[in-house]
Design an enzyme around this catalytic site. Structure first.
Site, PDB file in Angstrom:
ATOM      1  N   ARG A  95       1.338  -1.351  -0.139  1.00 46.56           N
ATOM      2  CA  ARG A  95      -0.084   0.127  -0.455  1.00 46.56           C
ATOM      3  C   ARG A  95       1.126   1.351   0.114  1.00 46.56           C
ATOM      4  O   ARG A  95       1.985   1.462   0.731  1.00 46.56           O
ATOM      5  CB  ARG A  95      -0.511  -0.104   1.320  1.00 46.56           C
ATOM      6  CG  ARG A  95      -1.622   1.391   1.281  1.00 46.56           C
ATOM      7  CD  ARG A  95      -2.876   1.816   0.056  1.00 46.56           C
ATOM      8  NE  ARG A  95      -4.296   1.980   0.981  1.00 46.56           N
ATOM      9  CZ  ARG A  95      -4.073   3.469   1.080  1.00 46.56           C
ATOM     10  NH1 ARG A  95      -2.911   3.809   0.564  1.00 46.56           N
ATOM     11  NH2 ARG A  95      -4.804   3.919   1.440  1.00 46.56           N
ATOM     12  N   GLU A 137     -11.663   4.565  -5.534  1.00 43.10           N
ATOM     13  CA  GLU A 137     -11.610   2.651  -5.600  1.00 43.10           C
ATOM     14  C   GLU A 137     -11.951   2.272  -7.330  1.00 43.10           C
ATOM     15  O   GLU A 137     -12.456   3.534  -7.742  1.00 43.10           O
ATOM     16  CB  GLU A 137     -12.920   2.389  -5.133  1.00 43.10           C
ATOM     17  CG  GLU A 137     -12.972   2.628  -3.241  1.00 43.10           C
ATOM     18  CD  GLU A 137     -12.018   1.849  -2.177  1.00 43.10           C
ATOM     19  OE1 GLU A 137     -11.595   0.626  -2.803  1.00 43.10           O
ATOM     20  OE2 GLU A 137     -11.073   2.681  -1.532  1.00 43.10           O
ATOM     21  N   ARG A 196      -1.306  -5.377   4.532  1.00 47.23           N
ATOM     22  CA  ARG A 196      -0.137  -5.068   3.373  1.00 47.23           C
ATOM     23  C   ARG A 196       0.380  -4.709   3.928  1.00 47.23           C
ATOM     24  O   ARG A 196       0.773  -3.786   4.934  1.00 47.23           O
ATOM     25  CB  ARG A 196      -0.854  -4.159   2.600  1.00 47.23           C
ATOM     26  CG  ARG A 196      -1.939  -5.057   1.775  1.00 47.23           C
ATOM     27  CD  ARG A 196      -2.747  -3.757   1.100  1.00 47.23           C
ATOM     28  NE  ARG A 196      -3.751  -3.326   1.958  1.00 47.23           N
ATOM     29  CZ  ARG A 196      -4.572  -2.227   1.663  1.00 47.23           C
ATOM     30  NH1 ARG A 196      -4.776  -2.144   0.208  1.00 47.23           N
ATOM     31  NH2 ARG A 196      -5.003  -1.461   3.121  1.00 47.23           N
TER      32      ARG A 196
END
Length: 147
Positions: free
Chosen positions: A37, A45, A79
């Site tokens: 990330r 999104e 992540r």
């Protein structure tokens, strides 16, 4: 969290959206894949307006390119959270300049340069800022959970 002083050299093997990628890191024969990330930004999104453009821009910068990761830790989804450089460019800066991300709200005060780029993109109507009322990704996720 502090930025790791050393860069981890990786090959970007997948782009998931405008702020997340998968990189293959380590020595040949001993590499491992990790989902990363990009720190400091939140891109639209995938199903949101400009989500595909943010994805495409990140792919243009990083897909099948060597990346330097400066790890900060992990996010709540497990992540790796990292500052990422591809083709000599800071990826968060590139996404902000293109008007394809917001500065991640909880960390905004830590990134005055990115905030300035966001203001410039907004003032010039760059990217997602061409919309009348752009919806921040965190508001989109709250409004449309699990789409």
């Amino acid at each position: 969290m502090s930025v790791s002083a050393t860069a981890l050299l990786c090959l970007v093997v997948a782009i998931h959206d405008g702020d997340t990628l998968t990189a293959r890191c380590g020595a040949p024969g001993a590499w491992r894949q990790e989902r990363v990330r990009i720190a400091a930004i939140d891109a639209p999104e995938s199903r949101q307006a400009f989500g595909q453009r943010a994805h495409q821009n990140l792919a243009r910068l990083c897909f099948r390119q060597q990346a330097r990761l400066y790890r900060l830790g992990h996010d709540s989804y497990g992540r790796s959270l990292a500052h990422v450089r591809c083709q000599g460019q800071d990826v968060a800066t590139a996404q902000m300049r293109a008007g394809l991300a917001w500065v991640y709200a909880p960390q905004a005060k830590q990134y005055p340069k990115l905030l300035a780029l966001q203001r410039q993109a907004r003032a010039s109507g760059q990217g997602l800022w061409a919309q009348k009322r752009p919806l921040a990704p965190w508001d989109y996720r709250r409004k449309y959970p699990r789409l």
